[in-house]
Design an enzyme around this catalytic site. Structure first.
Site, PDB file in Angstrom:
ATOM      1  N   CYS A  52       2.394   0.461   3.358  1.00 42.33           N
ATOM      2  CA  CYS A  52       3.323  -0.655   3.580  1.00 42.33           C
ATOM      3  C   CYS A  52       4.772  -0.267   3.345  1.00 42.33           C
ATOM      4  O   CYS A  52       5.643  -0.569   4.165  1.00 42.33           O
ATOM      5  CB  CYS A  52       2.924  -1.867   2.741  1.00 42.33           C
ATOM      6  N   HIS A 103       2.773  -5.032  -2.206  1.00 43.40           N
ATOM      7  CA  HIS A 103       2.773  -5.016  -0.747  1.00 43.40           C
ATOM      8  C   HIS A 103       4.123  -5.523  -0.253  1.00 43.40           C
ATOM      9  O   HIS A 103       4.713  -6.426  -0.852  1.00 43.40           O
ATOM     10  CB  HIS A 103       1.646  -5.886  -0.190  1.00 43.40           C
ATOM     11  N   HIS A 115       4.087  -5.597   8.982  1.00 43.77           N
ATOM     12  CA  HIS A 115       3.703  -4.802   7.814  1.00 43.77           C
ATOM     13  C   HIS A 115       2.586  -3.850   8.191  1.00 43.77           C
ATOM     14  O   HIS A 115       1.982  -3.966   9.254  1.00 43.77           O
ATOM     15  CB  HIS A 115       3.267  -5.715   6.655  1.00 43.77           C
TER      16      HIS A 115
END
Length: 166
Positions: A52, A103, A115
């Site tokens: 990510c 994240h 993402h």
């Protein structure tokens, strides 16, 4: 069975057009669009695979903004932004492991963010998805207004490759 197939095809088309509307014609959106579908790779920072924060680092690097390769470190950059004030290019952060920021994605507008998902690779998701609503922590604006104007808000002035146009 035919009705289910038709419904699924219709849903896929709706989702495809939603991604298109979330990704307008800006340089940032072009960078993101080019890597949609790239597989997830732990510690990945290239088009062979992204984690990510490697994905966000890659996109911002293409826009001339240097950020670190860590979602936790990225969450300390720039200026805090409340969810209702998000603009394209803002970083959005989530706690997916129960131990703090784990994240990160890039807000692309229309309540959606790009993402690198461990299950889907680089994708577009909705901030209103139940999984992300429960795990959302904060957002940060790391691009200066000038950088935002140049890359995230304005249409790309790059020539379209003739192969991409057809």
């Amino acid at each position: 069975m035919k009705k289910v197939s038709a419904l699924l095809i219709g849903l896929a088309l709706v989702l495809l057009f939603q991604v298109g509307s979330a990704l307008a014609d800006s340089k940032m959106d072009g960078v993101i669009s080019d890597v949609i579908g790239t597989p997830y790779r732990t510690a990945g920072t290239t088009t062979k695979g992204f984690d990510c924060s490697g994905f966000t680092m890659y996109v911002f690097d293409k826009l001339g903004v240097s950020i670190s390769h860590s979602s936790s470190a990225q969450s300390k950059l720039g200026k805090k932004v409340v969810k209702d004030d998000l603009i394209a290019g803002d970083l959005v952060f989530f706690n997916t492991n129960g131990r703090g920021i784990s994240h990160v994605g890039i807000y692309v507008g229309d309540g959606k963010f790009a993402h690198s998902s461990s299950s889907k690779g680089v994708t577009i998701s909705s901030l209103s998805d139940s999984y992300y609503v429960k795990r959302y922590v904060t957002a940060r604006r790391v691009m200066s207004p000038e950088t935002f104007e140049k890359y995230a808000d304005e249409p790309s002035d790059e020539l379209v490759d003739s192969e991409d146009a057809g």
